[in-house]
Write a protein that holds these residues in place. Structure first.
Motif, short mmCIF file in Angstrom:
data_model
loop_
_atom_site.label_atom_id
_atom_site.label_comp_id
_atom_site.label_asym_id
_atom_site.label_seq_id
_atom_site.Cartn_x
_atom_site.Cartn_y
_atom_site.Cartn_z
N ARG A 9 -8.95 -3.55 -1.68
CA ARG A 9 -9.11 -3.74 -0.23
C ARG A 9 -10.63 -3.37 -0.10
O ARG A 9 -11.33 -2.53 -0.47
N TYR A 35 -0.17 1.81 9.00
CA TYR A 35 -0.99 0.31 8.82
C TYR A 35 0.18 -0.98 8.91
O TYR A 35 1.35 -0.48 8.99
N GLU A 36 -0.29 -1.96 9.27
CA GLU A 36 0.49 -3.11 9.56
C GLU A 36 -0.29 -4.39 8.62
O GLU A 36 -1.52 -4.28 8.40
N VAL A 37 0.62 -5.36 8.20
CA VAL A 37 -0.08 -6.20 7.37
C VAL A 37 0.27 -7.57 7.86
O VAL A 37 1.31 -8.01 8.48
N PRO A 79 -3.50 -6.71 -3.91
CA PRO A 79 -3.46 -6.02 -2.48
C PRO A 79 -4.16 -4.69 -2.61
O PRO A 79 -4.57 -4.16 -1.66
N ASP A 90 -9.03 -4.13 7.19
CA ASP A 90 -9.61 -4.34 5.68
C ASP A 90 -8.77 -5.86 5.25
O ASP A 90 -7.78 -6.19 5.64
N PHE A 136 -4.99 -5.55 6.47
CA PHE A 136 -4.54 -4.47 6.70
C PHE A 136 -5.27 -3.84 7.88
O PHE A 136 -6.21 -3.61 7.92
N THR A 137 -4.35 -3.68 8.95
CA THR A 137 -4.98 -3.11 10.20
C THR A 137 -4.38 -1.52 10.01
O THR A 137 -3.27 -1.29 10.05
N HIS A 138 -5.49 -0.52 10.12
CA HIS A 138 -4.99 0.75 9.63
C HIS A 138 -5.81 1.81 10.35
O HIS A 138 -6.98 1.60 10.71
N ALA A 162 0.95 -1.02 -0.16
CA ALA A 162 0.09 -0.09 0.03
C ALA A 162 0.73 1.40 -0.04
O ALA A 162 2.00 1.14 0.60
#
Length: 717
Positions: A329, A287-289, A326, A319, A302-304, A279
């Protein structure tokens, strides 16, 4: 104590002018920055001698407390084994040894999910030493293990060590079965390494001159080719981190500032391939994946905290997107103002959501085997515990296909428990409860939640821990941090018992700048809102005094690092409220540090504190609260500042300058003490016995300043 007055060494004054935004400041102590200067060393050692002279009468009490910590601790012990691949990994500690030993034993078969029974005094079948940290630390005054990583086939160990305390590590490689160590080492790393799936390569990181992890490298183990730069981040405002998915399918490289992030992915079965950005980097969006496999398809989660439907997801949302696309989302778990999502972890058969609600950490699970297609937020069931004030969350769970989730549970009065939860059946198995010797019973103690009202009307949560027999007003230790969205959650402490059993009440102020009450709680305690952090802490202290819980003569405050800045700020603001202050590796010269982009961490810290170089308003705001700038001629309470010479996060000069100015300015007789570890870094001394001795010293000083009884109450250990 001696009959003669004891005075600290007087620091020389060398005036140096600093001018920013038309404001000229004279600083007498900038000369202390050079830790190789013999005069700096002489000042620090002289201060250490002063500490020894002023605290010599506490030696017997310190020895007693050290003995209590030791007597309550199961010195020869082992951790609960954790399965990784074909082995159970665990750690052993032995009485008389400073460090633990990492060991493993083989699993009994592919369906072996019952950890081997714990027996601290007997070896398990097939037990094998992975790394004896005591052997590695031999001959060194300081030792820190930066990381320990085993290749997927279980053959090779990569481990990194620091023998100075500056967090620059040396990476080495060893064959676990034979003990053969390769001649090749890599110096100056950031600690830690990740293996490729074929164990041919490891990925590691290095730092720049400002101690910022900025580059990821690929090293061919046993090869002769030069290491390859895989990724480099030139922007000084961003850190680089790396990790692998639990599925072991992907290496993730994350780039992040305090407010913005970006994640790249690399297939681990193609370690020489190209990184792919998952992203874009959008200012203000973090964000983390994670990689998940749901209903036979591969996804990225995706935590954002980006914008969804025109609304900023301040408390984060999740997401989902196909791995093959990717950018495609869709919302998976919607934003909820009452719940701060912290993480989502994927396993082969279930998903684990970690979040924060009502100032406490929580965990919920969605069992994918019970769901057709993609789960929704309603499919996540919270794992509940009876204690209203506790911490519960996912522990070490490295295996992708495990049917069980390991959970760690604790509270302020309950020792830590490790629990295996069978996700399909809901059955819980207690694997181990932290052993506390000496007849400890949680029933002798109580914990409660109170609320203080800050000056702007904000309700600030307070955690209160005490022995049930303690009467008010009581000697009290008030702890705070309040920065970087870090939450001070309920945790058990063996050493704290030495305070509680002497009638000291332990209080945590969950102040703004931390993360206890969600993202807004953090935002309201940073940059030009930072004063809320200090005002909240003072409000908690006044609440304790006004309600009769304690008195100023019985109240000691404690904080470390950014919490040390808190200590310096509140003792300037309300010195009359406290009889003692403990400030560990304190960030007390914050304005001068944040004005100097050449110092470690400064540039990336501008998003936390503001940029006083470019913004005159930020400069004035920081100058109004930073402890060193605001030392004045008042009766300061007794202060114990704990310092480390080799600290790369908060430089030794911060505490040294602060104490020199305090000693020169205070109008009272209370001693201002500076204790510097001459062979340690940000975390203080290494080795558990040294750490216990340091804790005993601090607790003895706190007992003195709170006026608590030097002996435990009758019937206590």
């Amino acid at each position: 104590m001696t009959d003669q007055p004891i005075s600290p060494p007087v620091a020389k004054k060398v005036p140096v002018e600093r001018t920013h935004h038309g404001d000229t400041v004279v600083d007498d102590y900038t000369w202390m920055a050079d830790k190789t200067d013999p005069e700096v060393i002489a000042f620090l050692t002289g201060q250490n001698d002063f500490v020894t002279a002023r605290t010599g009468h506490l030696t017997a009490l310190q020895d007693t407390i050290f003995g209590e910590i030791k007597a309550r601790t199961q010195e020869t012990d082992m951790s609960v084994p954790t399965r990784t691949g074909d082995h159970w990994y665990f750690a052993r500690t032995e009485e008389g040894k400073q460090y633990g030993v990492s060991v493993r034993c083989p699993v009994r078969g592919p369906d072996d999910w019952d950890p081997p029974r714990i027996n601290a005094h007997e070896k398990l079948p097939g037990e094998q030493v992975v790394l004896d940290t005591n052997a590695e630390a031999a001959g060194h005054d300081f030792f820190s293990l930066g990381g320990l990583s085993v290749s997927e086939d279980g053959t090779w160990l990569a481990f990194s060590t620091d023998i100075v305390g500056d967090e620059r590590y040396t990476l080495a490689f060893r064959n676990i079965a034979t003990g053969q160590e390769l001649a090749e080492t890599i110096t100056g790393t950031a600690g830690g390494a990740i293996w490729s799936r074929d164990a041919r390569y490891v990925f590691y990181q290095t730092v720049d001159d400002a101690w910022r992890p900025d580059t990821v490298w690929r090293h061919e183990v046993g090869g002769s080719t030069p290491d390859v730069e895989v990724f480099h981040e030139p922007d000084e405002g961003f850190w680089v981190g790396m990790g692998s998915s639990r599925s072991l399918e992907y290496l993730f490289i994350g780039v992040g500032s305090k407010t913005t992030s970006q994640v790249y992915a690399l297939r681990t079965d193609n370690p020489t391939g190209e990184l792919v950005s998952l992203a874009p980097r959008i200012p203000g969006v973090e964000y983390e994946v994670d990689h998940a496999a749901i209903a036979g398809r591969d996804y990225f989660l995706f935590t954002h905290n980006g914008v969804v439907g025109g609304t900023k997801c301040e408390n984060y949302t999740v997401d989902i997107a196909p791995v093959a696309d990717p950018a495609n989302r869709t919302t998976f778990i919607a934003h909820d103002e009452s719940r701060r999502i912290e993480d989502i972890e994927a396993f082969a058969d279930y998903l684990v959501l970690s979040y924060r609600s009502d100032a406490l950490p929580r965990v919920a699970i969605a069992d994918l085997r019970r769901i057709d297609g993609l789960p929704t937020a309603d499919d996540f069931a919270e794992v509940r515990f009876d204690q209203p004030l506790c911490s519960a969350g996912a522990a070490a769970n490295p295996e992708w296909r495990t049917p069980r989730l390991r959970i760690a549970y604790t509270s302020f009065i309950e020792p830590t428990e490790l629990i295996d939860l069978d996700v399909a059946s809901g059955r819980r198995t207690l694997l181990k409860r932290q052993i506390v010797l000496g007849g400890y019973s949680p029933d002798d103690y109580e914990q409660s939640r109170q609320w203080a009202t800050a000056g702007d009307g904000t309700q600030v949560p307070i955690s209160v821990v005490r022995r049930r027999s303690t009467a008010s007003p009581a000697p009290t230790l008030l702890y705070g941090y309040g920065s970087y969205e870090q939450s001070i959650d309920p945790t058990f402490s063996v050493s704290r018992l030495s305070l509680l059993d002497r009638g000291v009440v332990f209080v945590v102020a969950h102040i703004r700048g931390g993360g206890e009450m969600g993202r807004r709680w953090y935002e309201d305690g940073k940059t030009v809102h930072k004063r809320n952090t200090f005002d909240d802490f003072v409000a908690v202290a006044r609440h304790l005094v006004d309600t009769g819980a304690t008195t100023p003569g019985q109240l000691v405050a404690e904080g470390g690092s950014a919490g040390g800045l808190l200590m310096g700020a509140v003792v300037n603001e309300a010195p009359e409220l406290f009889n003692g202050i403990v400030a560990a590796v304190p960030f007390v010269d914050a304005l001068n540090s944040i004005l100097d982009p050449s110092l470690p961490l400064t540039v990336i810290e501008w998003e936390e504190w503001g940029n006083p170089l470019e913004d005159a308003d930020v400069y004035e705001y920081m100058k109004s609260y930073t402890p060193y700038e605001n030392v004045r001629a008042v009766d300061y309470p007794a202060i114990l500042a704990l310092n480390s010479l080799n600290d790369t996060r908060v430089l030794h000069t911060e505490a040294a300058k602060w104490v020199a100015r305090l000693q020169d300015s205070t109008t009272g007789d209370a001693p201002i003490l500076l204790k510097t570890e001459m062979s340690a870094g940000h975390g203080g001394v290494s080795g558990r016995y040294k750490q216990w001795a340091e804790a005993a010293f601090e607790l003895a000083w706190i007992l003195q300043q709170t006026g608590a009884a030097p002996e435990p109450a009758a019937g206590d250990a």
